[in-house]
Design a protein around this motif. Structure first.
Motif, PDB file in Angstrom:
ATOM      1  N   ALA A  93       6.753  71.801 -34.126  1.00 21.28           N
ATOM      2  CA  ALA A  93       5.368  72.124 -34.473  1.00 21.28           C
ATOM      3  C   ALA A  93       5.145  71.859 -35.958  1.00 21.28           C
ATOM      4  N   LEU A  94       3.927  71.422 -36.267  1.00 25.01           N
ATOM      5  CA  LEU A  94       3.494  71.227 -37.651  1.00 25.01           C
ATOM      6  C   LEU A  94       2.597  72.391 -38.058  1.00 25.01           C
ATOM      7  N   ARG A  95       2.704  72.799 -39.333  1.00 24.18           N
ATOM      8  CA  ARG A  95       1.877  73.894 -39.855  1.00 24.18           C
ATOM      9  C   ARG A  95       1.157  73.421 -41.122  1.00 24.18           C
ATOM     10  N   LEU A  96      -0.123  73.816 -41.233  1.00 27.85           N
ATOM     11  CA  LEU A  96      -0.923  73.426 -42.385  1.00 27.85           C
ATOM     12  C   LEU A  96      -1.857  74.576 -42.746  1.00 27.85           C
ATOM     13  N   GLY A  97      -1.836  74.951 -44.045  1.00 31.56           N
ATOM     14  CA  GLY A  97      -2.681  76.058 -44.478  1.00 31.56           C
ATOM     15  C   GLY A  97      -2.633  76.234 -45.976  1.00 31.56           C
ATOM     16  N   ALA A  98      -2.606  77.506 -46.397  1.00 31.04           N
ATOM     17  CA  ALA A  98      -2.684  77.802 -47.830  1.00 31.04           C
ATOM     18  C   ALA A  98      -1.827  79.002 -48.178  1.00 31.04           C
ATOM     19  N   ASN A  99      -1.363  78.998 -49.398  1.00 30.99           N
ATOM     20  CA  ASN A  99      -0.741  80.175 -50.005  1.00 30.99           C
ATOM     21  C   ASN A  99      -1.873  80.992 -50.621  1.00 30.99           C
ATOM     22  N   VAL A 100      -2.146  82.169 -50.087  1.00 23.12           N
ATOM     23  CA  VAL A 100      -3.327  82.943 -50.491  1.00 23.12           C
ATOM     24  C   VAL A 100      -3.009  84.030 -51.506  1.00 23.12           C
ATOM     25  N   SER A 101      -1.731  84.286 -51.759  1.00 25.92           N
ATOM     26  CA  SER A 101      -1.366  85.316 -52.729  1.00 25.92           C
ATOM     27  C   SER A 101       0.028  84.998 -53.277  1.00 25.92           C
ATOM     28  N   PRO A 102       0.273  85.183 -54.580  1.00 27.38           N
ATOM     29  CA  PRO A 102      -0.643  85.729 -55.611  1.00 27.38           C
ATOM     30  C   PRO A 102      -1.642  84.716 -56.150  1.00 27.38           C
ATOM     31  N   ARG A 103      -1.378  83.407 -55.926  1.00 21.90           N
ATOM     32  CA  ARG A 103      -2.335  82.377 -56.335  1.00 21.90           C
ATOM     33  C   ARG A 103      -2.619  81.486 -55.134  1.00 21.90           C
ATOM     34  N   ARG A 105      -2.635  78.152 -53.307  1.00 25.10           N
ATOM     35  CA  ARG A 105      -1.978  76.851 -53.348  1.00 25.10           C
ATOM     36  C   ARG A 105      -1.943  76.287 -51.924  1.00 25.10           C
ATOM     37  N   PHE A 106      -1.611  75.034 -51.822  1.00 28.04           N
ATOM     38  CA  PHE A 106      -1.465  74.414 -50.517  1.00 28.04           C
ATOM     39  C   PHE A 106      -0.122  74.836 -49.905  1.00 28.04           C
ATOM     40  N   ALA A 107      -0.118  74.890 -48.574  1.00 27.91           N
ATOM     41  CA  ALA A 107       1.118  75.223 -47.864  1.00 27.91           C
ATOM     42  C   ALA A 107       1.182  74.413 -46.575  1.00 27.91           C
ATOM     43  N   ALA A 108       2.297  73.808 -46.361  1.00 28.14           N
ATOM     44  CA  ALA A 108       2.507  73.013 -45.140  1.00 28.14           C
ATOM     45  C   ALA A 108       3.946  73.215 -44.696  1.00 28.14           C
ATOM     46  N   SER A 134       1.219  73.239 -55.726  1.00 27.62           N
ATOM     47  CA  SER A 134      -0.076  73.205 -56.405  1.00 27.62           C
ATOM     48  C   SER A 134      -0.097  72.031 -57.366  1.00 27.62           C
ATOM     49  N   VAL A 135      -1.273  71.463 -57.539  1.00 25.54           N
ATOM     50  CA  VAL A 135      -1.453  70.338 -58.455  1.00 25.54           C
ATOM     51  C   VAL A 135      -2.534  70.720 -59.453  1.00 25.54           C
ATOM     52  N   ASN A 136      -2.194  70.699 -60.738  1.00 27.46           N
ATOM     53  CA  ASN A 136      -3.164  71.007 -61.796  1.00 27.46           C
ATOM     54  C   ASN A 136      -2.847  70.171 -63.032  1.00 27.46           C
ATOM     55  N   PHE A 137      -3.503  70.505 -64.115  1.00 30.63           N
ATOM     56  CA  PHE A 137      -3.304  69.726 -65.343  1.00 30.63           C
ATOM     57  C   PHE A 137      -1.899  69.916 -65.896  1.00 30.63           C
ATOM     58  N   GLY A 138      -1.249  70.986 -65.497  1.00 29.89           N
ATOM     59  CA  GLY A 138       0.104  71.208 -65.982  1.00 29.89           C
ATOM     60  C   GLY A 138       1.151  70.466 -65.177  1.00 29.89           C
ATOM     61  N   GLY A 139       0.738  69.775 -64.108  1.00 30.16           N
ATOM     62  CA  GLY A 139       1.679  69.035 -63.291  1.00 30.16           C
ATOM     63  C   GLY A 139       1.720  69.569 -61.869  1.00 30.16           C
ATOM     64  N   VAL A 140       2.782  69.269 -61.191  1.00 30.16           N
ATOM     65  CA  VAL A 140       2.965  69.669 -59.792  1.00 30.16           C
ATOM     66  C   VAL A 140       4.029  70.756 -59.734  1.00 30.16           C
ATOM     67  N   SER A 141       3.679  71.858 -59.103  1.00 26.20           N
ATOM     68  CA  SER A 141       4.623  72.960 -58.912  1.00 26.20           C
ATOM     69  C   SER A 141       4.888  73.102 -57.419  1.00 26.20           C
ATOM     70  N   THR A 142       6.147  73.017 -57.043  1.00 27.00           N
ATOM     71  CA  THR A 142       6.494  73.007 -55.619  1.00 27.00           C
ATOM     72  C   THR A 142       7.672  73.937 -55.352  1.00 27.00           C
ATOM     73  N   ILE A 143       7.561  74.683 -54.282  1.00 30.04           N
ATOM     74  CA  ILE A 143       8.667  75.490 -53.755  1.00 30.04           C
ATOM     75  C   ILE A 143       8.887  75.047 -52.310  1.00 30.04           C
ATOM     76  N   VAL A 144      10.145  74.752 -51.977  1.00 30.78           N
ATOM     77  CA  VAL A 144      10.469  74.260 -50.632  1.00 30.78           C
ATOM     78  C   VAL A 144      11.468  75.219 -49.989  1.00 30.78           C
ATOM     79  N   PRO A 145      11.001  76.139 -49.142  1.00 28.91           N
ATOM     80  CA  PRO A 145      11.925  77.030 -48.431  1.00 28.91           C
ATOM     81  C   PRO A 145      12.486  76.341 -47.178  1.00 28.91           C
ATOM     82  N   LEU A 146      13.755  76.552 -46.943  1.00 28.96           N
ATOM     83  CA  LEU A 146      14.417  76.102 -45.713  1.00 28.96           C
ATOM     84  C   LEU A 146      15.097  77.326 -45.114  1.00 28.96           C
ATOM     85  N   THR A 147      14.559  77.824 -44.003  1.00 25.44           N
ATOM     86  CA  THR A 147      15.037  79.094 -43.453  1.00 25.44           C
ATOM     87  C   THR A 147      15.460  78.947 -41.996  1.00 25.44           C
TER      88      THR A 147
END
Length: 216
Positions: A93-103, A105-108, A134-147
């Motif tokens: 299954a594919l998942r697509l949504g958002a990180n709603v807290s604390p900021r 961001r996109f989540a997939a 997240s993508v902003n003027f400061g660059g790309v910030s990414t966290i990749v969990p593998l659980t």
């Protein structure tokens, strides 16, 4: 001449007796190929007739039963009709949504169900690979969990299935840390559902994601 005629009559009578006996055996289902061959040999010498040999051959033919296919043979023949991959052993299954807290961001993510590898009774195993970025003027910030998750599910009326569970594994980012997550979700159809996860990445605040889940 009279003696020869009597011998011929006796031979024909014996032949007719054998034929009648073989006919009774064949009708009762007791006729075997061995008896038929014996009858054929015993009646072939009767003087003045060729019918006994023909009848014995017919009786012999009736005792030959057609070969029937065994269940093993049928299984082997049908096995070739099922191609590889007809039934997927690992639902994806594919998942697509958002990180709603604390900021925000996109989540997939993508997950693979392992129904034959449960660690707990009544649970199912699942492997999740997520990307929270997240993508902003400061660059790309990414966290990749593998659980690696353990999930318990329960069916409701109308074909809806609800589930919950948790998993642990590495969280890749600027620094790789060991973390975990809790999850709850619902499958509304066999292809569409929704899921909410709470990630504990090993540093900072917990990350809450909400995603649609689409089965492949």
């Amino acid at each position: 001449m009279r003696i020869l005629a009597r011998e011929r009559a006796r031979g024909n009578a014996r032949g007719r007796l054998r034929i009648g006996t073989m006919g009774l055996l064949a009708g009762a289902g007791l006729m075997t190929p061995h008896l038929a061959r014996a009858a054929d040999a015993g009646t072939s010498g009767v003087v003045g007739t060729t019918e006994p040999r023909t009848l014995a051959a017919r009786l012999n033919a009736r005792t030959v039963q057609p070969e029937t296919a065994t269940p093993l043979a049928l299984t082997a023949s049908r096995a070739g009709q099922i191609g590889v991959g007809t039934f997927s052993p690992f639902p994806i299954a594919l998942r697509l949504g958002a990180n709603v807290s604390p900021r925000t961001r996109f989540a997939a993510g993508v997950d693979v169900l392992l129904p034959r590898l449960p660690l707990l009774p009544g649970f199912q195993s699942r492997i999740d690979l997520d990307a929270i970025f997240s993508v902003n003027f400061g660059g790309v910030s990414t966290i990749v969990p593998l659980t690696f998750d353990q999930i318990y599910s329960h069916g409701l009326a109308g074909g809806i299935r609800v589930y919950g569970g948790g998993g642990i594994g590495p969280y890749f980012g600027d620094v790789t840390r060991f973390g975990g997550k809790l999850l709850v979700g619902a499958d509304f159809t066999s292809r569409l559902g929704a899921e909410a996860d709470v990630h504990f990445s090993g540093a900072g605040d917990a990350l809450v994601t909400v995603q649609l889940r689409v089965g492949l």
